[in-house]
Design a protein around this motif. Structure first.
Motif, short mmCIF file in Angstrom:
data_model
loop_
_atom_site.label_atom_id
_atom_site.label_comp_id
_atom_site.label_asym_id
_atom_site.label_seq_id
_atom_site.Cartn_x
_atom_site.Cartn_y
_atom_site.Cartn_z
N THR A 158 68.25 57.22 55.68
CA THR A 158 66.79 57.51 55.61
C THR A 158 66.21 58.12 54.52
O THR A 158 67.07 58.89 53.95
CB THR A 158 66.04 58.00 57.02
OG1 THR A 158 66.59 59.22 57.04
CG2 THR A 158 66.45 57.18 58.08
N LEU A 159 65.23 57.78 53.85
CA LEU A 159 64.72 58.27 52.68
C LEU A 159 63.33 58.51 52.92
O LEU A 159 62.74 57.65 53.16
CB LEU A 159 64.85 57.36 51.41
CG LEU A 159 64.90 57.81 50.15
CD1 LEU A 159 65.62 59.14 49.82
CD2 LEU A 159 64.72 56.91 48.78
N VAL A 160 63.03 59.68 52.44
CA VAL A 160 61.63 60.17 52.77
C VAL A 160 60.86 60.73 51.46
O VAL A 160 61.64 61.36 50.57
CB VAL A 160 61.40 61.35 53.83
CG1 VAL A 160 61.75 60.57 55.33
CG2 VAL A 160 62.05 62.67 53.54
N ALA A 161 59.63 60.49 51.48
CA ALA A 161 58.63 60.91 50.30
C ALA A 161 57.77 61.89 50.54
O ALA A 161 57.05 61.67 51.40
CB ALA A 161 58.12 59.57 49.42
N GLU A 162 57.96 62.87 49.68
CA GLU A 162 56.76 64.15 50.03
C GLU A 162 55.96 64.10 48.75
O GLU A 162 56.29 64.20 47.50
CB GLU A 162 57.37 65.36 50.07
CG GLU A 162 56.56 66.61 50.33
CD GLU A 162 57.36 67.80 50.29
OE1 GLU A 162 56.67 68.84 50.32
OE2 GLU A 162 58.49 68.12 50.26
#
Length: 314
Positions: free
Chosen positions: A81-85
């Motif tokens: 999983t990859l998340v963007a902040e």
């Protein structure tokens, strides 16, 4: 080796293709087909790079610069999983792992999908040369497409620039244009795989069974060429997909191209036996590469989706 081919293609301008839906879509796909006929693995990387060029143009991103090699890393996997902040300056930071990243060690940039704070899927432009981006050890076991260097990549507070709004990557007309570009590469790979069968017939060495196999292969390849030309004309006539036929068109083309691939691989082997597979390194590599590449199709799931669309568009 693949990185060197891509670099050479960039240097000689071979990757300077018309944008999809620009009035020269048939030429774009014909050139993609020619690339795959020459080198299936390099064409797979080139197609992604050219798709990135088109996506950035369509969604108003910063254009690709000379000597950059872009990937489009949009596959989703439950184990990665990859998340963007979002940050205060309008950019974002990426954290996590992205699976199925082709060109992991030699792409200079990528368009990467990641989940934002609301759980929406956004698209982000990333420079890959910094220390915050780390390709993980390869787990690739198949000789097919090994040259694409497809593996997971880890991001740690990696600066990224949003491209478009969340959801734009999948919802834009160009998503299906790109899906057809992949089919153009499949066709080129199928043509390359079938070439020894054409050569056998031309030399006079083929029996009636080989002739029948070539007839079936030639018909399938010709059908794929025809459907690509038809789709190109329709897309150029309706570049924004106002008729709402883009997905159905792409699924039709991909289904026909996949059939051509299956016919080329199976019938060439049945006609010629094990000799080219065992003694012709180039042919064996093409068969292995194409067998993996075409599995970007989702097989019966894609056919079921096409059936649902075809049933409502007649």
């Amino acid at each position: 080796m693949t990185a060197g081919v891509i670099s050479h293609w960039l240097d000689i301008g071979r990757l300077d293709l018309p944008l999809p839906a620009s009035g020269a879509t048939a030429r774009r796909w014909r050139l993609l087909t020619e690339m795959a006929r020459d080198d299936i693995t390099a064409a797979r990387i080139a197609e992604a790079h050219l798709d990135a060029v088109a996506i950035l143009h369509e969604l108003g991103g910063k254009p690709v610069q000379f000597n950059e090699v872009w990937g489009v890393w949009a596959a989703e996997a439950p184990e990665a999983t990859l998340v963007a902040e979002a940050t205060s300056d309008g950019t974002s930071l990426l954290n996590g792992t992205k699976a199925w990243c082709s060109g992991a060690s030699f792409c200079t940039n990528a368009l990467v999908t990641a989940a934002d704070a609301d759980g929406q899927r956004g698209l982000y432009a990333v420079t890959l040369t910094g220390q915050s981006v780390r390709p993980l050890p390869s787990t690739w076991a198949n000789p097919g497409m090994a040259g694409s260097d497809t593996r997971a990549v880890q991001f740690t507070n990696t600066p990224a620039v949003p491209v478009g709004e969340p959801g734009d990557y999948l919802n834009r007309p160009g998503f299906w244009h790109g899906a057809i570009g992949v089919a153009a590469c499949w066709l080129g790979g199928a043509q390359a795989v079938a070439q020894p069968l054409y050569d056998s017939v031309a030399s006079g060495a083929a029996d009636e069974h080989a002739l029948a196999h070539l007839g079936a292969v030639d018909a399938a390849l010709t059908a794929a060429e025809a459907v690509l030309a038809m789709a190109a004309a329709e897309i150029d006539a309706d570049p924004f997909d106002r008729a709402g036929r883009g997905e159905m068109l792409a699924r039709r083309v991909r289904a026909v191209a996949e059939t051509a691939v299956d016919e080329a691989i199976t019938r060439t082997a049945r006609a010629l036996g094990p000799v080219p597979l065992c003694t012709d390194d180039r042919h064996a590599r093409r068969v292995a590469d194409l067998s993996v590449y075409v599995r970007q199709s989702h097989a019966e799931r894609d056919l079921a989706a096409l059936g649902a669309l075809a049933g409502t568009h007649r």
